[in-house]
Design an enzyme around this catalytic site. Sequence first.
Site, short mmCIF file in Angstrom:
data_model
loop_
_atom_site.label_atom_id
_atom_site.label_comp_id
_atom_site.label_asym_id
_atom_site.label_seq_id
_atom_site.Cartn_x
_atom_site.Cartn_y
_atom_site.Cartn_z
CG HIS A 142 -2.09 0.92 1.05
ND1 HIS A 142 -2.01 2.26 1.31
CD2 HIS A 142 -3.33 0.69 0.57
CE1 HIS A 142 -3.17 2.81 1.02
NE2 HIS A 142 -3.99 1.88 0.58
CG ASP A 145 -8.44 -4.52 -2.97
OD1 ASP A 145 -9.66 -4.34 -2.79
OD2 ASP A 145 -7.69 -3.65 -3.42
N1 CMC Z 1 4.27 -7.34 -4.96
C1 CMC Z 1 5.61 -7.26 -5.13
N2 CMC Z 1 6.33 -6.15 -4.93
C2 CMC Z 1 5.69 -5.06 -4.53
C3 CMC Z 1 4.30 -5.06 -4.32
C4 CMC Z 1 3.59 -6.25 -4.55
N3 CMC Z 1 2.25 -6.30 -4.37
N4 CMC Z 1 3.90 -3.82 -3.93
C5 CMC Z 1 5.01 -3.07 -3.89
N5 CMC Z 1 6.09 -3.83 -4.26
C6 CMC Z 1 7.50 -3.40 -4.26
C7 CMC Z 1 7.79 -2.45 -5.42
O1 CMC Z 1 8.18 -3.18 -6.57
C8 CMC Z 1 8.89 -1.62 -4.84
O2 CMC Z 1 10.09 -2.38 -4.85
P1 CMC Z 1 11.53 -1.64 -5.01
O3 CMC Z 1 11.66 -0.74 -3.83
O4 CMC Z 1 12.51 -2.75 -5.04
O5 CMC Z 1 11.45 -0.89 -6.31
C9 CMC Z 1 8.50 -1.46 -3.37
O6 CMC Z 1 7.71 -2.63 -3.09
C10 CMC Z 1 7.69 -0.21 -3.08
O7 CMC Z 1 6.54 -0.23 -3.88
P2 CMC Z 1 5.96 1.01 -4.66
O8 CMC Z 1 5.76 0.65 -6.10
O9 CMC Z 1 6.75 2.24 -4.37
O10 CMC Z 1 4.58 1.15 -3.96
P3 CMC Z 1 3.46 2.13 -4.44
O11 CMC Z 1 3.12 2.95 -3.27
O12 CMC Z 1 3.83 2.88 -5.66
O13 CMC Z 1 2.30 1.15 -4.85
C11 CMC Z 1 0.54 -0.38 -4.66
C12 CMC Z 1 1.31 0.74 -3.97
C13 CMC Z 1 -0.68 -0.71 -3.83
C14 CMC Z 1 0.07 0.10 -6.05
C15 CMC Z 1 1.45 -1.62 -4.79
O14 CMC Z 1 1.82 -2.08 -3.51
C16 CMC Z 1 0.83 -2.74 -5.61
O15 CMC Z 1 0.93 -2.72 -6.83
N6 CMC Z 1 0.14 -3.72 -4.92
C17 CMC Z 1 -0.57 -4.75 -5.64
C18 CMC Z 1 -1.91 -4.21 -6.12
C19 CMC Z 1 -2.91 -4.01 -4.98
O16 CMC Z 1 -3.08 -4.88 -4.15
N7 CMC Z 1 -3.60 -2.85 -4.99
C20 CMC Z 1 -4.62 -2.54 -3.98
C21 CMC Z 1 -4.20 -1.42 -3.08
S1 CMC Z 1 -5.25 -1.22 -1.63
C22 CMC Z 1 -6.81 -0.78 -2.22
C23 CMC Z 1 -6.82 0.40 -3.12
O17 CMC Z 1 -6.22 1.43 -2.84
O18 CMC Z 1 -7.50 0.32 -4.13
#
Ligand code: CMC
Length: 427
Positions: A305, A362
């Site tokens: 998140h 989710d």
């Molecule tokens: N699986 C694997 N790696 C992950 C994941 C994941 N689900 N989420 C984040 N990471 C890694 C990401 O690759 C990054 O790694 P590094 O530092 O090595 O580059 C690190 O963790 C930080 O992630 P981020 O991309 O900076 O995180 P973000 O804040 O941009 O994205 C997110 C948040 C929710 C989009 C992401 O965690 C994700 O894609 N999760 C899976 C999709 C999901 O479950 N979404 C629902 C979110 S909650 C309900 C809502 O808001 O709708």
Amino acid sequence: MTRTATLTFGDQTIELPVIEGSEGELGVDISQLRAKTGLITLDPGFGNTGACRSAITYIDGDKGILRYRGIPIEQLAENSNFAETAWLLIYGKLPSQEQLDTFSERLRFHAPLHESFKHHFEGFPVDAPPMATLSAMINTLSCFHPESPEPDEAEFFEEAARLISKVRTIAAYSYRRSMGLPYIYPAPHLHYVANFLHMMFSNPYEQHVASPEVVKALNLILMLHADHEQNCSTSTVRVVGSSKANLFASCAAGVSALWGPLHGGANVAVLEMLESIHRGGISAEQALAQAKDKSSGFRLMGFGHRVYKNFDPRAVILKKAADEVLGSLGVKDPLLDVARRLEQIALEDPYFVERKLYPNVDFYSGIIMRAMGIPTNMFTVIFAIGRMPGWIAHWKEQYDDQAGRIARPRQIYTGNTETDYVAIGKR
Ligand code: CMC
């Protein structure tokens, strides 16, 4: 005492005011930055950018705190229902009995769709993505119920009740259309959630009566989704609303933003992932390895998140509810075991531990909805029904903000410098 932050750039030094929120959150006010220095800020994904002041929802992502209008989500989950929580979000305090009764009466009144509106469903292919139908139909509400460009309090009250009520009817009708089933009119004696389940699952020859456990669980899911401060879809609603677009148009845009798999669409992606693991297409360990491999483009859906770097309090509530609901319905779903196993191995894996990636809202919601008989492609639609009060509250907060300006970010241009046009024959 007014606090400031000092910015030095070249031989220029300027003082920037520091704004403090009611929970002690600090932000540097850069609204005069460009005027004073010519600089802008660059913050892709807006992870460090406060776009507004808001008094609706508070999140402390490090401590796993979520509060609507100051009230902890755990207390609302325990004691409230969706209609009351919707009022709380939109009007800022818990309703009196009289206010709640009036609101519930207006929700009942607005539940039916105009008969001509109903025919619009026929124009969509039966396999149309329900989020596309939902967004289109919310926009269509503007045709049947033209909104005042400057609604007063009474007009806004009716518009909010109309939207919260009709989004549920639209959602149920889009499901009926996809199944080739007749549309079921709302039943005035039923409360919000029971009425939705009636429109989803009754037949002209057979009344569906939802069990109290299912009604309670769906109320819970809707409440937990009702707001989450400046997330992608809510920010979209605020950006669209900042142009003075009406409430329906702004919330239709919110539905489109919510559709994506990184946002609300994740609940569908989680179920697909769990099903694939269960069918043996991929093991839990392989899914984890794939999620850690950046070149795979795969993420562990339902994990991570932007704001929560501890646990997502909504996921904690839903994990417990999944056990209770499946138990009370006598459903044994192997996907729940897959989810538990996946969660366990992810929480022990250094990749997830170091990045503070925990299950989010989710991860367990889909398993509960599946147990209720809600098809996977409707999960994000249910999320949208739940998020509607939050979008409306944010639209209104912005509408009332006298100092509000149209959202119009800047950019750092990286394209060609001035380039001459070349006639087509000479290219
Ligand atoms: N699986 C694997 N790696 C992950 C994941 C994941 N689900 N989420 C984040 N990471 C890694 C990401 O690759 C990054 O790694 P590094 O530092 O090595 O580059 C690190 O963790 C930080 O992630 P981020 O991309 O900076 O995180 P973000 O804040 O941009 O994205 C997110 C948040 C929710 C989009 C992401 O965690 C994700 O894609 N999760 C899976 C999709 C999901 O479950 N979404 C629902 C979110 S909650 C309900 C809502 O808001 O709708």
